[in-house]
Design an enzyme around this catalytic site. Structure first.
Site, PDB file in Angstrom:
ATOM      1  N   ASP A 158       0.817  -1.217   0.000  1.00  0.00           N
ATOM      2  CA  ASP A 158       0.000   0.000   0.000  1.00  0.00           C
ATOM      3  C   ASP A 158       0.850   1.268   0.000  1.00  0.00           C
ATOM      4  O   ASP A 158       2.057   1.233   0.232  1.00  0.00           O
ATOM      5  CB  ASP A 158      -0.931  -0.002   1.218  1.00  0.00           C
ATOM      6  CG  ASP A 158      -2.145  -0.889   1.012  1.00  0.00           C
ATOM      7  OD1 ASP A 158      -2.391  -1.315  -0.126  1.00  0.00           O
ATOM      8  OD2 ASP A 158      -2.851  -1.170   2.011  1.00  0.00           O
ATOM      9  N   MET A 161      -7.990   9.047   9.140  1.00  0.00           N
ATOM     10  CA  MET A 161      -8.479   9.553   7.848  1.00  0.00           C
ATOM     11  C   MET A 161      -9.522  10.652   8.029  1.00  0.00           C
ATOM     12  O   MET A 161     -10.597  10.616   7.443  1.00  0.00           O
ATOM     13  CB  MET A 161      -9.058   8.391   7.030  1.00  0.00           C
ATOM     14  CG  MET A 161      -8.082   7.254   6.813  1.00  0.00           C
ATOM     15  SD  MET A 161      -8.835   5.736   6.153  1.00  0.00           S
ATOM     16  CE  MET A 161      -9.730   5.119   7.597  1.00  0.00           C
ATOM     17  N   LYS A 171      -3.793   3.639  -2.611  1.00  0.00           N
ATOM     18  CA  LYS A 171      -4.992   4.427  -2.887  1.00  0.00           C
ATOM     19  C   LYS A 171      -4.809   5.810  -2.271  1.00  0.00           C
ATOM     20  O   LYS A 171      -4.425   5.940  -1.127  1.00  0.00           O
ATOM     21  CB  LYS A 171      -6.231   3.773  -2.285  1.00  0.00           C
ATOM     22  CG  LYS A 171      -6.521   2.369  -2.774  1.00  0.00           C
ATOM     23  CD  LYS A 171      -7.828   1.876  -2.180  1.00  0.00           C
ATOM     24  CE  LYS A 171      -8.090   0.432  -2.528  1.00  0.00           C
ATOM     25  NZ  LYS A 171      -7.234  -0.493  -1.774  1.00  0.00           N
TER      26      LYS A 171
END
Length: 252
Positions: free
Chosen positions: A35, A171, A57
């Protein structure tokens, strides 16, 4: 020999926080799907002939979408490869590790889960903030800062969340104004201490501290970007006393 998948947590950023089991898996792997927030130094533990596949991502830029990642794990394992799915932090803490494990199970692929140190604990520790303390916090929650699009923006049990002493929001930088308003509306004091830790545990780490009512303005003023951990609770008061890690910038 049939293939096998290790779903591995790479930790919060500092490559020295990698677990011994994670290191062993990396050294064995034929294929590593990693990732965006995995420290590149960690990939140096892979054997020279290992295939490295980026699956990161970020807003507007996706390496591989989740379904493609799932299928790649199965395909490589079916081709008798030892596969590592390498994720930042812990694979079962907002890492979609469980979704991938279920997909592997459905396709009769054997796997192992290798936990990693989660940023919700490690980033505050590097900023000198304990998530629990006998005088300040007897409860701790980790919370995602945004929900699934099909569930809308108001996705949390705010009435229950405000009862928790220390809350770590993952996040959440882009949604902090909404989060702060919800917490205050449901009973958190506007002056509740807040810390925002950007790039926690890495050489780029910096911490700002403030209050719930005004932290969104500080984030904009200081141009804080993801990845950043937001910690809400009285334990933030200990930052100035316990801070030990040399940061890029500290603002109180």
């Amino acid at each position: 020999m049939s293939g096998f998948v290790y779903i591995v947590g790479a930790g919060p950023g500092d490559p020295k926080l990698l677990t011994i089991r994670a290191l062993e898996c990396l050294q064995l792997a034929d294929v590593i799907l990693y990732d965006r927030l995995v420290n590149p130094l960690i990939l140096q533990h892979a054997k020279k002939e290992a295939q490295l596949i980026y699956c990161g991502k970020e807003p507007g830029k996706h390496g591989l979408i989740q379904q493609e990642i799932n299928e790649a794990l199965v395909n490589h394992a079916k081709n008798k490869k030892l596969v590592v799915r390498l994720k930042g932090g812990d694979p079962f803490v907002f890492g979609r590790g469980a979704e991938e494990a279920l997909f592997l199970k459905e396709h009769d692929v054997s796997f192992e889960i290798v936990p990693g140190i989660s940023a919700g604990i490690a980033a505050p520790a590097y900023a000198g903030i304990p998530v629990t303390h006998r005088d300040f916090s007897n409860s701790f929650a980790i919370v995602t800062g945004h929900g699934r699009e099909d569930k809308g923006q108001d996705f949390l049990r705010w009435d229950a969340l405000v009862q928790i002493d220390t809350i770590a929001f993952y996040m959440s930088v882009g949604n902090i104004e909404f989060i702060a308003q919800k917490l205050i509306t449901h009973g958190k004091a506007a002056h509740t201490p807040v810390a925002v830790i950007e790039w926690g545990t890495t050489e780029r780490q910096r911490t700002i501290t403030g209050q719930l009512a005004t932290i969104s303005e500080q984030i904009v003023a200081e141009q804080i970007k993801n990845p950043a951990m937001i910690l809400v609770g009285d334990v933030v008061q200990l930052h100035d006393q316990i801070a030990w890690f040399k940061e890029k910038l500290t603002i109180s």
